[in-house]
Design an enzyme around this catalytic site. Structure first.
Site, short mmCIF file in Angstrom:
data_model
loop_
_atom_site.label_atom_id
_atom_site.label_comp_id
_atom_site.label_asym_id
_atom_site.label_seq_id
_atom_site.Cartn_x
_atom_site.Cartn_y
_atom_site.Cartn_z
N SER A 197 0.82 -1.23 0.00
CA SER A 197 0.00 0.00 0.00
C SER A 197 0.84 1.26 0.00
O SER A 197 1.61 1.50 0.93
CB SER A 197 -0.87 0.07 1.27
OG SER A 197 -1.81 -0.94 1.27
N HIS B 198 -2.92 0.91 -4.97
CA HIS B 198 -2.23 -0.22 -5.60
C HIS B 198 -2.43 -0.10 -7.11
O HIS B 198 -3.52 -0.27 -7.61
CB HIS B 198 -2.81 -1.55 -5.13
CG HIS B 198 -2.51 -1.88 -3.70
ND1 HIS B 198 -1.58 -2.81 -3.33
CD2 HIS B 198 -3.02 -1.38 -2.56
CE1 HIS B 198 -1.53 -2.88 -2.02
NE2 HIS B 198 -2.39 -2.03 -1.52
N HIS C 298 -4.67 -9.25 -2.60
CA HIS C 298 -4.99 -9.62 -1.23
C HIS C 298 -6.05 -10.71 -1.20
O HIS C 298 -6.91 -10.77 -2.08
CB HIS C 298 -5.51 -8.40 -0.46
CG HIS C 298 -4.53 -7.30 -0.33
ND1 HIS C 298 -4.43 -6.30 -1.27
CD2 HIS C 298 -3.61 -7.02 0.61
CE1 HIS C 298 -3.47 -5.45 -0.89
NE2 HIS C 298 -2.96 -5.87 0.24
N TYR D 297 -8.37 -10.72 1.00
CA TYR D 297 -9.65 -10.08 1.33
C TYR D 297 -10.38 -9.50 0.12
O TYR D 297 -11.55 -9.15 0.20
CB TYR D 297 -9.48 -9.00 2.42
CG TYR D 297 -8.62 -7.82 2.05
CD1 TYR D 297 -9.06 -6.86 1.14
CD2 TYR D 297 -7.37 -7.66 2.63
CE1 TYR D 297 -8.26 -5.78 0.81
CE2 TYR D 297 -6.57 -6.57 2.31
CZ TYR D 297 -7.02 -5.64 1.39
OH TYR D 297 -6.23 -4.58 1.07
N GLU D 298 -9.67 -9.39 -0.99
CA GLU D 298 -10.34 -8.92 -2.21
C GLU D 298 -11.13 -10.05 -2.87
O GLU D 298 -11.81 -9.82 -3.87
CB GLU D 298 -9.30 -8.40 -3.21
CG GLU D 298 -8.55 -7.18 -2.74
CD GLU D 298 -7.39 -6.81 -3.67
OE1 GLU D 298 -7.63 -6.03 -4.59
OE2 GLU D 298 -6.29 -7.33 -3.47
N ALA E 169 2.13 -2.24 4.57
CA ALA E 169 1.72 -1.32 5.63
C ALA E 169 1.15 -2.18 6.75
O ALA E 169 0.48 -3.18 6.48
CB ALA E 169 0.66 -0.36 5.10
N MET F 183 -2.59 -7.42 6.68
CA MET F 183 -3.50 -8.27 5.91
C MET F 183 -2.85 -8.84 4.64
O MET F 183 -3.55 -9.18 3.69
CB MET F 183 -4.74 -7.47 5.52
CG MET F 183 -5.47 -6.83 6.70
SD MET F 183 -6.80 -5.77 6.15
CE MET F 183 -7.23 -4.95 7.71
N SER F 184 -1.53 -8.94 4.64
CA SER F 184 -0.86 -9.43 3.42
C SER F 184 0.36 -10.24 3.82
O SER F 184 0.47 -10.73 4.94
CB SER F 184 -0.45 -8.25 2.55
OG SER F 184 0.55 -7.48 3.20
N ASN G 101 0.05 2.97 11.81
CA ASN G 101 -0.88 3.34 12.88
C ASN G 101 -0.64 2.45 14.09
O ASN G 101 -0.05 1.38 13.96
CB ASN G 101 -2.34 3.14 12.40
CG ASN G 101 -2.57 1.73 11.89
OD1 ASN G 101 -2.31 1.42 10.73
ND2 ASN G 101 -3.05 0.85 12.76
N HIS H 264 -8.44 3.82 6.80
CA HIS H 264 -7.52 3.58 5.68
C HIS H 264 -6.83 4.88 5.25
O HIS H 264 -5.68 4.86 4.82
CB HIS H 264 -8.28 2.95 4.51
CG HIS H 264 -7.41 2.61 3.33
ND1 HIS H 264 -6.39 1.67 3.42
CD2 HIS H 264 -7.39 3.07 2.06
CE1 HIS H 264 -5.79 1.58 2.24
NE2 HIS H 264 -6.37 2.42 1.40
N1 HPA Z 1 -4.33 -3.76 10.97
C1 HPA Z 1 -4.26 -4.55 9.87
N2 HPA Z 1 -3.72 -4.15 8.75
C2 HPA Z 1 -3.19 -2.92 8.70
C3 HPA Z 1 -3.23 -2.05 9.79
C4 HPA Z 1 -3.84 -2.50 11.00
O1 HPA Z 1 -3.91 -1.79 12.02
N3 HPA Z 1 -2.63 -0.89 9.41
C5 HPA Z 1 -2.23 -1.06 8.11
N4 HPA Z 1 -2.56 -2.28 7.68
#
Ligand code: HPA
Length: 269
Positions: free
Chosen positions: A30, A61, A83, A85-86, A113, A209-210, A233, A244
């Site tokens: 990302s 992306h 991903h 999740y997609e 990320a 998530m990757s 974050n 996001h």
């Molecule tokens: N959780 C999951 N995936 C992420 C996060 C998060 O806090 N930040 C960026 N990708």
């Protein structure tokens, strides 16, 4: 077509386009795809034009495969990954890693990320190990014996040598590079605060998530891996709320360091 036939077809297609003998694969997460714009003598293909390739749908992306020279190395970069999740099957998520191996890469640099569990926004973290909490495994199904064994060892999935090179490059540049364990979840919902407390107890330093599926497939075929998380974050429960947009904004802030670091590491490997 079998998976092996698809891999071979795509490998042949890319070689015909001039994407021959890359040394390293780069999977750019990302907001980190900009690095691919610095590739020299670039050959660029849209994902849509590559046979057996997935489609990237997430904002930030781009969906391009970029081959060429970066920091004096021949690289093949995914600008935009797939991903789970997609809705992509893991065979699609990890297909580029299979093709990188088939083209002759010796290693892959996987970036993402991630939310920090302990580490704060703006941290760059070399991944020392992962916890697969996706509930999935990309190697389920017939084993590709030509690539690796049925039960691959994951003890050294993240190469110590590559990590050492990353720390050396970071030191030279005066960039701070932390190190920790990445826990991979499916998403797309962010975690609950209770989940993050649990992950902390389990020994995780970052959540995302990757990456986990790609690294399992890389390890299966003996590709060396360097993983770098850009912490965007504080994970859930350690800050007011998650969105996001913040992930994208913090990535913008740290991507200059990130780009410099990846180039310096490539030169060292
Ligand atoms: N959780 C999951 N995936 C992420 C996060 C998060 O806090 N930040 C960026 N990708």
């Amino acid at each position: 077509m079998t998976l092996i036939e698809k891999i071979q077809q795509t490998r042949d297609f890319l070689q015909d386009k001039g994407m021959t003998a890359p040394e390293f694969g780069l999977i750019l997460g990302s907001g980190l795809g900009e690095l691919a714009e610095e590739v020299e003598n670039a050959i660029v293909l849209n994902y849509a034009d590559i046979p057996n390739w997935g489609r990237s749908t997430v904002v930030g992306h781009a969906g391009k495969l970029v081959y060429g020279d970066l920091a004096g190395r021949k690289i093949l970069a995914l600008q935009g990954r797939f991903h789970f999740y997609e809705g992509n099957p893991l065979e699609v998520v990890t297909f580029p890693v299979r093709v990188m191996k088939a083209l002759g890469c010796q290693g892959v640099l996987v970036t993402n990320a991630a939310g920090g569990i302990g580490f704060g926004p703006g941290t760059l973290m070399a991944i020392s190990d992962h916890i697969n909490l996706t509930g999935q495994n990309p190697l389920i199904g017939a084993n590709l014996d030509d690539f690796g064994p049925r039960f691959p060892d994951m003890s050294n999935a993240y190469s110590k040598d590559y990590r050492k090179a990353a720390h050396q490059a970071a030191d030279k540049l005066g960039i701070r590079l932390d190190e920790g364990v990445y826990i991979g979840v499916s998403g797309p919902s962010y975690e609950t605060p209770a989940e993050i407390r649990a992950f902390k107890t389990m020994g995780a330093d970052a959540v995302g998530m990757s990456t986990v599926p790609e690294v399992i497939v890389a390890a299966h075929s003996g590709l060396k891996v360097l993983g770098i998380s850009a912490i965007t974050n504080h994970a859930a429960g350690f800050q007011a709320e998650l969105n996001h947009e913040e992930v994208v904004a913090v990535t913008q802030r740290i991507k200059a360091d990130f780009k410099q670091l990846v180039k310096a590491v490539l030169a060292e490997l």
